[in-house]
Design a protein around this motif. Structure first.
Motif, PDB file in Angstrom:
ATOM      1  N   GLU A   1     -19.981 -55.630 -47.623  1.00  0.00           N
ATOM      2  CA  GLU A   1     -19.558 -56.168 -46.342  1.00  0.00           C
ATOM      3  C   GLU A   1     -18.314 -57.028 -46.554  1.00  0.00           C
ATOM      4  O   GLU A   1     -18.046 -57.481 -47.660  1.00  0.00           O
ATOM      5  CB  GLU A   1     -20.683 -57.004 -45.719  1.00  0.00           C
ATOM      6  CG  GLU A   1     -21.990 -56.241 -45.541  1.00  0.00           C
ATOM      7  CD  GLU A   1     -23.141 -57.133 -45.136  1.00  0.00           C
ATOM      8  OE1 GLU A   1     -22.914 -58.356 -44.996  1.00  0.00           O
ATOM      9  OE2 GLU A   1     -24.261 -56.634 -44.985  1.00  0.00           O
ATOM     10  N   ASP A   2     -17.576 -57.250 -45.472  1.00  0.00           N
ATOM     11  CA  ASP A   2     -16.396 -58.124 -45.498  1.00  0.00           C
ATOM     12  C   ASP A   2     -15.433 -57.749 -46.624  1.00  0.00           C
ATOM     13  O   ASP A   2     -14.970 -58.601 -47.394  1.00  0.00           O
ATOM     14  CB  ASP A   2     -16.814 -59.591 -45.654  1.00  0.00           C
ATOM     15  CG  ASP A   2     -17.676 -60.062 -44.493  1.00  0.00           C
ATOM     16  OD1 ASP A   2     -17.606 -59.437 -43.424  1.00  0.00           O
ATOM     17  OD2 ASP A   2     -18.421 -61.043 -44.653  1.00  0.00           O
ATOM     18  N   ILE A   3     -15.136 -56.459 -46.751  1.00  0.00           N
ATOM     19  CA  ILE A   3     -14.241 -56.001 -47.816  1.00  0.00           C
ATOM     20  C   ILE A   3     -12.788 -56.303 -47.449  1.00  0.00           C
ATOM     21  O   ILE A   3     -12.356 -56.035 -46.331  1.00  0.00           O
ATOM     22  CB  ILE A   3     -14.418 -54.494 -48.062  1.00  0.00           C
ATOM     23  CG1 ILE A   3     -15.859 -54.194 -48.468  1.00  0.00           C
ATOM     24  CG2 ILE A   3     -13.462 -54.006 -49.129  1.00  0.00           C
ATOM     25  CD1 ILE A   3     -16.175 -52.738 -48.568  1.00  0.00           C
ATOM     26  N   LYS A   4     -12.048 -56.874 -48.395  1.00  0.00           N
ATOM     27  CA  LYS A   4     -10.633 -57.159 -48.198  1.00  0.00           C
ATOM     28  C   LYS A   4      -9.846 -56.616 -49.385  1.00  0.00           C
ATOM     29  O   LYS A   4     -10.265 -56.759 -50.532  1.00  0.00           O
ATOM     30  CB  LYS A   4     -10.394 -58.671 -48.079  1.00  0.00           C
ATOM     31  CG  LYS A   4     -11.077 -59.304 -46.881  1.00  0.00           C
ATOM     32  CD  LYS A   4     -10.846 -60.806 -46.853  1.00  0.00           C
ATOM     33  CE  LYS A   4     -11.595 -61.454 -45.697  1.00  0.00           C
ATOM     34  NZ  LYS A   4     -11.420 -62.930 -45.689  1.00  0.00           N
ATOM     35  N   PHE A   5      -8.704 -55.986 -49.094  1.00  0.00           N
ATOM     36  CA  PHE A   5      -7.853 -55.425 -50.132  1.00  0.00           C
ATOM     37  C   PHE A   5      -6.529 -56.183 -50.196  1.00  0.00           C
ATOM     38  O   PHE A   5      -6.055 -56.729 -49.193  1.00  0.00           O
ATOM     39  CB  PHE A   5      -7.551 -53.949 -49.862  1.00  0.00           C
ATOM     40  CG  PHE A   5      -8.712 -53.029 -50.102  1.00  0.00           C
ATOM     41  CD1 PHE A   5      -9.308 -52.365 -49.051  1.00  0.00           C
ATOM     42  CD2 PHE A   5      -9.201 -52.821 -51.379  1.00  0.00           C
ATOM     43  CE1 PHE A   5     -10.376 -51.508 -49.264  1.00  0.00           C
ATOM     44  CE2 PHE A   5     -10.256 -51.971 -51.611  1.00  0.00           C
ATOM     45  CZ  PHE A   5     -10.854 -51.315 -50.546  1.00  0.00           C
TER      46      PHE A   5
ATOM     47  N   LEU B   1      -7.371 -57.801 -56.425  1.00  0.00           N
ATOM     48  CA  LEU B   1      -7.234 -56.482 -55.823  1.00  0.00           C
ATOM     49  C   LEU B   1      -8.160 -56.314 -54.621  1.00  0.00           C
ATOM     50  O   LEU B   1      -7.773 -55.732 -53.607  1.00  0.00           O
ATOM     51  CB  LEU B   1      -7.554 -55.406 -56.867  1.00  0.00           C
ATOM     52  CG  LEU B   1      -7.513 -53.960 -56.372  1.00  0.00           C
ATOM     53  CD1 LEU B   1      -6.079 -53.536 -56.081  1.00  0.00           C
ATOM     54  CD2 LEU B   1      -8.155 -53.007 -57.374  1.00  0.00           C
ATOM     55  N   MET B   2      -9.368 -56.844 -54.722  1.00  0.00           N
ATOM     56  CA  MET B   2     -10.373 -56.567 -53.702  1.00  0.00           C
ATOM     57  C   MET B   2     -11.429 -57.677 -53.740  1.00  0.00           C
ATOM     58  O   MET B   2     -11.762 -58.200 -54.803  1.00  0.00           O
ATOM     59  CB  MET B   2     -11.007 -55.201 -53.981  1.00  0.00           C
ATOM     60  CG  MET B   2     -12.261 -54.882 -53.233  1.00  0.00           C
ATOM     61  SD  MET B   2     -12.943 -53.311 -53.846  1.00  0.00           S
ATOM     62  CE  MET B   2     -14.611 -53.409 -53.198  1.00  0.00           C
ATOM     63  N   SER B   3     -11.942 -58.045 -52.574  1.00  0.00           N
ATOM     64  CA  SER B   3     -13.066 -58.974 -52.496  1.00  0.00           C
ATOM     65  C   SER B   3     -14.106 -58.391 -51.553  1.00  0.00           C
ATOM     66  O   SER B   3     -13.787 -57.597 -50.667  1.00  0.00           O
ATOM     67  CB  SER B   3     -12.609 -60.349 -52.009  1.00  0.00           C
ATOM     68  OG  SER B   3     -12.064 -60.277 -50.701  1.00  0.00           O
TER      69      SER B   3
END
Length: 441
Positions: A246-250, A276-278
Motif C-alpha cells: 500500500e502507499d507505494i511511491k516511486f 527508488l521506492m517506498s
C-alpha cells in the motif's frame, strides 16, 4: 500552476515572496491569517490544505512554525502544488540543514535563485538538489576567483530528458548497492499480544555507475502490485497471492508507463544515493508476531525501593541475529541509587530522561535473557501512579532479513555505449520503527 509562492511565519506575516505571473495583487496574501483562522474554526475535524476565497486559491503546508503558501486564480491541481511545496522544503533543508525563520532571513538571496530555477512562470522545473547544487552554490567566493569571461552555466541535465543525472559521469569500478530496509512499528500489550502493527519499507540505491546506465529491477512476486484504471499504484486484490503493498511511491527516474503495462521497474538512476521506492504493509499482510518480545514486571517495596524484573526474547530464526538491541524502560522521576544485574549486555541509568536502557549488542535468534534492576524511592508516592508510566520502547536491527518476505530476484545493469562490467550488491535490513512499544499494564 502557482501564481505566487509565499513563506510566512507562524502568525502569518510574510517573510519572503515570489510572484511568477503578476495576475494576483501583491497584498492578497495579507488575508491568509484570517482565512486560516476561519477555516480551522469552521472545520476542525476535516483538515484541508487549501482555502478558496473571492476567486483566489490559497494552497498551503506547515513546517517548523512556518507556512508555505501558493496562490492561484485558476482551478489547478492542488496535489501537484502540495508536492512542489514539499519538494521545495526538502531542497531548502538540504541547502541550509534546517528550514526555519532564521535560515530564511539569512539566505534570502539564494532562496530567490532557487525559486527562479525550480519554477518557471508558475510551472515546476528542476527539483533535484544534486543538480541544483552544481550551479546554485553557497560558496560565492568561487565566483570571484573566476575570470570575468567565464560564467557558470547550468548543467546539461537541466534541459535533458533525464533531468536528474549529468552526462559524462565515470567510475573506475562500476557498482550499484541496493538496500531493502523495512521498519516495523508494533504495539504489544503486557501479555505479549500484538494490538497493532505495520511495516514501512524502502528500496534504497547507491549508484556508482558510469555513463547513462539503464537498470531493471525484478522482485520476487509480480502480484505485489495492482494497477487500476487511473494508472495509480494500489494494493493487490484480496484474492491474489503474494505481498500486497500500500502507499507505494516511486522516484521520478522510474518509467511509470513501463511499470503500468508490464509491472517491471526500469530506470536511469541518479548518481549517488536515492530512494527508488517506498511502501507500507498493514498487519493483515504479514505474520503478526513480536520479533523482540519484552516481559517486564515491577514491584514496589514499602515505598522505599522499586524492583524491575525484565526478560527479552528474540523470536526470530536461530540463524538470524538482532544487532544493537535497546530496551528503554521508564522509571519514576525521583528514583535513585540504581543497581543492575543483567544476565547479558549492559544497563545504564539516564536520570534526566527517567529511563533505564538495557543494551544487547548482538542477540541470536531464539535466545532469551533476563535483567534485574533495583532503584531507591526517596519520596512516598502512590504505587498505582508509579506503575502507570509510558510504555517500554524497543530498538533493534536485523540484517539479512525482511518481515514481509520481499526479495530482489535480479538487478540488471546495461550501459549501451560503454558496455562495462558492473557489480550489483543487495542486502536486507529489518529494524524497529519509531513506534515499536510494549505496554507494561
Amino acid at each position: 500552476m502557482a501564481s505566487q509562492i509565499h513563506f510566512l511565519d507562524i502568525k502569518g506575516k510574510s517573510l519572503l515572496s515570489r510572484d511568477y505571473k503578476g495576475d494576483i495583487p501583491s497584498g492578497t496574501i495579507d488575508k491568509f491569517p484570517l482565512l486560516l483562522l476561519e477555516n480551522e474554526d469552521n472545520d476542525e475535524a476535516n483538515y484541508k490544505p487549501f482555502i478558496y476565497s473571492q476567486g483566489i486559491n490559497y494552497i498551503y503546508i506547515a513546517h517548523n512554525n512556518l507556512y508555505l503558501c501558493a496562490l492561484t486564480r485558476k482551478n489547478e491541481n492542488v496535489m501537484a502544488i502540495i508536492i512542489f511545496l514539499s519538494k521545495l522544503i526538502e531542497v531548502l533543508t538540504q541547502y541550509f540543514k534546517s528550514l526555519e525563520e532564521e535560515s530564511i532571513r539569512d539566505n534570502f538571496v539564494i532562496i530567490y535563485e532557487l525559486l527562479d530555477e525550480m519554477m518557471d512562470y508558475g510551472c515546476p522545473q528542476t527539483t533535484d538538489t544534486k543538480i541544483l547544487k552544481q550551479y546554485i552554490t553557497q560558496d560565492y567566493y568561487k565566483l570571484i576567483r573566476s575570470s570575468s569571461s567565464r560564467q557558470i552555466q547550468p548543467p546539461n541535465a537541466v534541459t535533458n530528458a533525464v533531468s536528474w543525472r549529468n552526462d559524462g559521469i565515470t567510475y573506475k569500478k562500476n557498482e550499484a548497492f541496493l538496500d531493502v530496509i523495512e521498519s516495523i512499528n508494533m504495539l504489544i500489550n503486557a501479555n505479549g499480544q500484538v494490538l497493532n502493527s505495520e511495516i514501512l519499507g524502502a528500496i534504497k540505491i547507491k549508484s556508482h555507475l558510469s555513463g547513462m546506465p539503464d537498470l531493471r529491477l525484478g522482485l520476487n512476486d509480480k502480484n505485489i502490485f495492482n494497477i487500476n484504471s487511473n494508472s495509480d499504484v494500489d494494493a493487490a486484490p484480496a484474492n491474489s497471492k503474494g505481498i500486497e503493498m500500500e502507499d507505494i511511491k516511486f522516484h521520478q527516474c522510474v518509467r511509470l508507463s513501463k511499470f503500468e503495462n508490464e509491472r517491471i521497474i526500469t530506470f536511469i538512476p541518479p548518481d549517488g544515493e536515492f530512494t527508488l521506492m517506498s511502501y507500507r504493509l498493514s498487519s493483515t499482510q504479514f505474520l503478526v508476531k513480536p520479533l523482540i518480545l519484552v516481559n517486564c514486571k515491577t514491584k514496589i517495596h514499602k515505598h522505599s525501593r522499586i524492583e524491575i524484573l525484565c526478560s527479552v526474547k528474540a523470536q526470530i530464526k536461530k540463524k538470524s541475529t538482532a544487532n544493537n538491541v535497546e530496551v528503554v524502560i521508564p522509571i519514576p522521576e525521583d528514583a535513585d541509587t540504581p543497581k543492575f544485574t543483567p544476565e547479558y549486555g549492559t544497563v545504564k541509568w539516564y536520570p534526566e530522561r527517567s529511563e533505564v536502557v538495557w543494551k544487547l549488542k548482538t542477540f541470536p535468534g531464539g535466545k532469551q535473557f533476563h535483567m534485574k534492576a533495583e532503584l531507591g524511592l526517596p519520596a512516598v508516592n502512590d504505587p498505582e501512579e508509579l506503575l502507570s508510566k509510558k510504555p517500554i520502547k524497543v530498538n533493534f536491527n536485523i540484517p539479512y532479513f525482511t518481515t514481509s518476505g520481499i526479495q530482489v530476484r535480479y538487478l540488471r545493469i546495461n550501459e549501451p555505449k560503454l558496455q562495462y562490467q558492473s557489480y550489483p550488491w543487495v542486502r536486507y535490513i529489518t529494524q524497529s520503527g519509531e513506534d515499536y512499544t510494549v505496554r507494561t499494564k
